[in-house]
Design an enzyme around this catalytic site. Sequence first.
Site, PDB file in Angstrom:
ATOM      1  N   SER A 191     -23.504 -12.950  11.163  1.00 27.68           N
ATOM      2  CA  SER A 191     -22.794 -11.841  10.532  1.00 27.68           C
ATOM      3  C   SER A 191     -22.796 -11.998   9.015  1.00 27.68           C
ATOM      4  CB  SER A 191     -21.355 -11.838  11.077  1.00 27.68           C
ATOM      5  OG  SER A 191     -20.563 -10.886  10.424  1.00 27.68           O
ATOM      6  N   THR A 234      -9.254  -6.650   1.312  1.00 31.11           N
ATOM      7  CA  THR A 234     -10.510  -5.895   1.398  1.00 31.11           C
ATOM      8  C   THR A 234     -11.599  -6.592   0.580  1.00 31.11           C
ATOM      9  OG1 THR A 234      -9.159  -3.911   1.586  1.00 31.11           O
ATOM     10  CG2 THR A 234     -11.485  -3.573   1.189  1.00 31.11           C
ATOM     11  N   LYS A 282     -17.743  10.255   7.060  1.00 28.52           N
ATOM     12  CA  LYS A 282     -17.997  10.079   5.627  1.00 28.52           C
ATOM     13  C   LYS A 282     -19.036  11.100   5.182  1.00 28.52           C
ATOM     14  CE  LYS A 282     -16.510   5.295   6.162  1.00 28.52           C
ATOM     15  NZ  LYS A 282     -15.122   5.283   5.715  1.00 28.52           N
ATOM     16  N   ARG A 335       0.822  -1.216   0.000  1.00 27.87           N
ATOM     17  CA  ARG A 335       0.000   0.000   0.000  1.00 27.87           C
ATOM     18  C   ARG A 335       0.850   1.258   0.000  1.00 27.87           C
ATOM     19  NH1 ARG A 335      -5.524  -1.151   2.593  1.00 27.87           N
ATOM     20  NH2 ARG A 335      -5.579  -3.387   2.391  1.00 27.87           N
ATOM     21  N   THR A 341     -20.864   6.701  11.353  1.00 34.01           N
ATOM     22  CA  THR A 341     -19.614   7.452  11.411  1.00 34.01           C
ATOM     23  C   THR A 341     -19.901   8.935  11.186  1.00 34.01           C
ATOM     24  OG1 THR A 341     -17.372   7.672  10.520  1.00 34.01           O
ATOM     25  CG2 THR A 341     -19.106   7.237   8.934  1.00 34.01           C
ATOM     26  N   THR A 362     -10.022   5.850  26.395  1.00 36.48           N
ATOM     27  CA  THR A 362      -9.440   6.652  25.323  1.00 36.48           C
ATOM     28  C   THR A 362      -9.989   8.089  25.385  1.00 36.48           C
ATOM     29  OG1 THR A 362      -9.040   6.750  22.929  1.00 36.48           O
ATOM     30  CG2 THR A 362     -11.187   5.962  23.608  1.00 36.48           C
ATOM     31  N   THR A 363      -9.191   9.026  24.932  1.00 39.66           N
ATOM     32  CA  THR A 363      -9.545  10.439  25.021  1.00 39.66           C
ATOM     33  C   THR A 363     -10.789  10.758  24.186  1.00 39.66           C
ATOM     34  OG1 THR A 363      -7.248  10.981  25.420  1.00 39.66           O
ATOM     35  CG2 THR A 363      -8.623  12.764  24.606  1.00 39.66           C
ATOM     36  N   SER A 421     -19.872  -1.108   1.345  1.00 42.58           N
ATOM     37  CA  SER A 421     -18.998  -0.094   0.769  1.00 42.58           C
ATOM     38  C   SER A 421     -18.162  -0.590  -0.397  1.00 42.58           C
ATOM     39  CB  SER A 421     -18.072   0.472   1.831  1.00 42.58           C
ATOM     40  OG  SER A 421     -17.074  -0.440   2.153  1.00 42.58           O
ATOM     41  N   HIS A 451     -21.993   3.952   5.564  1.00 44.14           N
ATOM     42  CA  HIS A 451     -21.966   4.490   4.194  1.00 44.14           C
ATOM     43  C   HIS A 451     -23.302   5.077   3.762  1.00 44.14           C
ATOM     44  CE1 HIS A 451     -17.880   3.225   3.455  1.00 44.14           C
ATOM     45  NE2 HIS A 451     -18.188   2.173   4.195  1.00 44.14           N
TER      46      HIS A 451
HETATM   47  N1  PMP Z   1     -18.011   0.441   9.056  1.00 41.72           N
HETATM   48  C1  PMP Z   1     -17.836   0.389   7.722  1.00 41.72           C
HETATM   49  C2  PMP Z   1     -18.794  -0.385   6.897  1.00 41.72           C
HETATM   50  C3  PMP Z   1     -16.752   1.077   7.140  1.00 41.72           C
HETATM   51  O1  PMP Z   1     -16.561   1.020   5.818  1.00 41.72           O
HETATM   52  C4  PMP Z   1     -15.864   1.815   7.955  1.00 41.72           C
HETATM   53  C5  PMP Z   1     -14.688   2.611   7.421  1.00 41.72           C
HETATM   54  N2  PMP Z   1     -14.333   2.519   6.166  1.00 41.72           N
HETATM   55  C6  PMP Z   1     -16.100   1.828   9.328  1.00 41.72           C
HETATM   56  C7  PMP Z   1     -17.169   1.136   9.847  1.00 41.72           C
HETATM   57  C8  PMP Z   1     -15.209   2.605  10.239  1.00 41.72           C
HETATM   58  O2  PMP Z   1     -15.570   3.952  10.237  1.00 41.72           O
HETATM   59  P1  PMP Z   1     -14.468   5.077  10.556  1.00 41.72           P
HETATM   60  O3  PMP Z   1     -13.782   5.378   9.279  1.00 41.72           O
HETATM   61  O4  PMP Z   1     -15.267   6.200  11.124  1.00 41.72           O
HETATM   62  O5  PMP Z   1     -13.533   4.467  11.572  1.00 41.72           O
END
Ligand code: PMP
Length: 404
Positions: free
Chosen positions: A140, A366, A251, A25, A248, A280-281, A192, A220
Amino acid sequence: MNTRQTLLDHCSRHLGALRSEGRYRDFTRLEKIAGRFPTYRWHGPGGAREITVWSANDYLGMGTHPAVQRAAAEAVAAHGAGAGGTRNISGTSPLHAALEAELAGWHGKPAALLFGSGYLANQAALSALLAALPGMEVFSDAMNHASMIDGMRRSPARRHIWRHNDLDHLESLLRAADPAAPKVIAFESVYSMEGDIAPLHALCDLAEKYGALTYLDEVHAVGLYGAEGAGIAERDGAAARIDVIEGTLAKGVGVFGGYIAGEAELVDYVRSVAGGLIFTTALPPPTVAAALASIRHIRADAPLRARLAERAAALKAALDAAGLPRLDSHSHIVPVPVPGADACRAVARRMLEEFSIYVTPINYPTVPRGTERLRLCATPFHDDAMIAGLVRALGEVLRMPKAA
Ligand code: PMP
């Protein structure tokens, strides 16, 4: 054993293998330009050059929206750059509380909880919920994101994987499971890497039939679908049937951070036990203020969503008219298959170097080997000339492959 040397040898062997498989990468250096989205500045070997980005996850361009920039600037001036503590240790500001209330209202849920990212939200919430009851079983979708898989693996729950969007397969797994076992069904709405969309009501029907809790990743989709942009659950009128919605802020919302929304007791439980939240902060106040401004704008801007849908349709129509391959996408994500890691990377490189167009090559792990693809994301700001330029360049590169 000389651990340091052995580890270094292992690292260079592994990196060498990645390079020879075309899976190493490189991070392309791209700079956003406020007011010009999706035009970016690429810092390549020959210097800086303006390019068109077709693979941004800032799906609505909100990261450079003036209201969002202003909110971040005002918050940094008023409160500084960082939260300065975990949520429990001086890191919770009124802005954090306001954003959580906004998120809960957006998704029609009693409560919401912020996390450091969408990844952390999935990992922390799933691992906490799946460890809550003895003998839990989690179902899942095969295409679920790595962060969900991570959360499941960190729990003692037994994991069943159903073939992507194949509800007959899911039902056969549910039927075979112990009827007395507590069950969670975990899935996404917009996938995604495929651009397809899960049948939420049918999944909820199965969850009801087998007494399972539903956990939905809308990463997404938030901002993009539904009357107020709360996602596919809102669009399909299914939000009330989903127990936990995860999203999130990075995005569609264009900023950074993640969250869950759901019943107050479930959210409070995760808040009280999840290590990925407790230790975590907290999110920085400017980030929180920017996300809040972005969501308030998005909820009211239905024309922006209509424009996104229209642009996605225009992109697909242009690819089809040119006879270019694409997956059967039902969303703004339009994957163009280019099998083979080397071939896919070479196509992306030529698009950038020869046509000043950035598209991300997606390789194993991926996606499965042999299904490598370019991941195109339409936004409301890709105009007709950009679509025409993309199609022309893809046509040239895909039909006349030069030696990589
Ligand atoms: N869930 C899915 C389906 C994602 O594609 C991603 C990130 N690409 C995340 C969760 C994680 O989200 P973040 O980028 O906010 O960490």
